[in-house]
Design an enzyme around this catalytic site. Structure first.
Site, PDB file in Angstrom:
ATOM      1  N   TYR A 114       0.849  -1.187   0.000  1.00  0.00           N
ATOM      2  CA  TYR A 114       0.000   0.000   0.000  1.00  0.00           C
ATOM      3  C   TYR A 114       0.888   1.242   0.000  1.00  0.00           C
ATOM      4  O   TYR A 114       1.713   1.431   0.895  1.00  0.00           O
ATOM      5  CB  TYR A 114      -0.925   0.028   1.222  1.00  0.00           C
ATOM      6  CG  TYR A 114      -2.137   0.903   1.004  1.00  0.00           C
ATOM      7  CD1 TYR A 114      -3.331   0.354   0.559  1.00  0.00           C
ATOM      8  CD2 TYR A 114      -2.087   2.287   1.206  1.00  0.00           C
ATOM      9  CE1 TYR A 114      -4.447   1.147   0.331  1.00  0.00           C
ATOM     10  CE2 TYR A 114      -3.184   3.088   0.975  1.00  0.00           C
ATOM     11  CZ  TYR A 114      -4.367   2.511   0.532  1.00  0.00           C
ATOM     12  OH  TYR A 114      -5.465   3.312   0.296  1.00  0.00           O
ATOM     13  N   SER A 115       0.726   2.105  -1.014  1.00  0.00           N
ATOM     14  CA  SER A 115       1.477   3.352  -1.150  1.00  0.00           C
ATOM     15  C   SER A 115       2.983   3.059  -1.148  1.00  0.00           C
ATOM     16  O   SER A 115       3.481   2.380  -2.038  1.00  0.00           O
ATOM     17  CB  SER A 115       1.060   4.334  -0.048  1.00  0.00           C
ATOM     18  OG  SER A 115       1.497   5.640  -0.343  1.00  0.00           O
ATOM     19  N   LEU A 116       3.727   3.506  -0.136  1.00  0.00           N
ATOM     20  CA  LEU A 116       5.150   3.189  -0.074  1.00  0.00           C
ATOM     21  C   LEU A 116       5.379   1.684  -0.170  1.00  0.00           C
ATOM     22  O   LEU A 116       6.360   1.228  -0.758  1.00  0.00           O
ATOM     23  CB  LEU A 116       5.752   3.721   1.230  1.00  0.00           C
ATOM     24  CG  LEU A 116       7.186   3.298   1.565  1.00  0.00           C
ATOM     25  CD1 LEU A 116       8.160   3.836   0.525  1.00  0.00           C
ATOM     26  CD2 LEU A 116       7.581   3.750   2.962  1.00  0.00           C
TER      27      LEU A 116
END
Length: 273
Positions: A114-116
């Protein structure tokens, strides 16, 4: 020559897992909330967003079907690892995490970032390929900007007040936490290190992975925008599905059930005979 990861025997049965460097303590450090499921058909490794922790993704993913064994990764510097300094380079994180994961690759597995966490999981998949280790059945990328589109934002250089304002803007942290001085003193160094990790991401020139990908983005998100998500297709030679979920960058919080249902359907497809 012996291999550093578990392989199947001549009869097709899984080999016994290799020993992790550091043994059970090392596994507990990286996967503190792991609950082994002997009957599970697949392990799902979950990689948190900047400032995120293993507990957040474990709570979200644990309700997945009984065929899934969830292993949420705990980055250094938070929760159960709060005494450790947070890491500021994705390469350092991957070089430490990769060897610890090898004993757990004795059954089919997939990645959810998720994201990073999407950049971390991609770098780790490349590390596994270079190591000659098994490949994931699939890669799940949620709210992640493709690395080749990443540009330094300089958020890690902000003052504490400016960094708190940026965290508030992103909307992932409850207002009561932002207002709690002692909690923020613990959280800010972690967020700052994670933002520096994002700012120092480099685009890898490695060949695309030969694994399917499933991509999710928020309809109202601008980083990444729905258009930017299309670039994830460059990272795999296999099928790459892209779906939009109502909400902004943290649709994991605003629409958790919708995302979880999509993830479960995708995993069932990947473990089907």
């Amino acid at each position: 020559m012996s291999r550093p990861y578990p392989v199947s025997g001549d009869d097709g049965a899984p080999a016994k897992p290799a020993q992790a460097p550091g043994g059970a303590a090392e596994l507990k450090k990286w996967f503190p909330f792991w609950k082994p499921k002997p009957g599970a058909r697949l392990r799902l490794f979950c990689f948190p967003f900047a400032g995120g922790s293993a507990s957040a993704l474990h709570r979200w993913a644990e309700p997945l079907g009984p065929f899934v064994e969830v292993l949420a990764v705990q980055y250094p510097g938070r929760e159960t690892r709060f005494r450790e300094p947070p890491l500021k380079r994705s390469s350092t994180l991957v070089e430490a995490l990769g060897p610890a994961m090898l004993p757990l690759l004795d059954r089919p597995f997939a990645f959810f970032g998720y994201s990073l966490g999407t950049a971390i999981s991609l770098a780790l998949a490349h590390w596994l390929r270079r190591s000659g280790a098994p490949a994931p059945r699939g890669m799940m990328m949620a709210a992640g900007l493709p690395p080749k589109l990443c540009r330094p934002q300089g958020a890690h250089t902000l003052s504490d007040e400016e960094l708190i304002a940026e965290i508030r803007r992103l909307g992932a942290t409850p207002p009561q936490v932002l207002a709690h001085r002692e909690l923020m003193e613990l959280l800010l160094p972690v967020v700052r290190a994670d933002f520096e990790m994002m700012d120092t991401l480099t685009h890898s020139e490695e060949a695309p992975l030969c694994v399917p990908m499933a991509i999710w983005g928020g309809r109202e998100d601008s980083q990444p925008s729905p258009q930017a998500l299309e670039t994830w297709r460059d990272y795999s030679t296999q099928d790459c599905s892209i779906q939009l979920i109502p909400g902004g960058h943290f649709f994991l919080h605003s629409a958790p059930d919708a995302l979880r249902e999509d993830v479960e359907r995708t995993l069932l497809r990947w473990v089907a005979p």
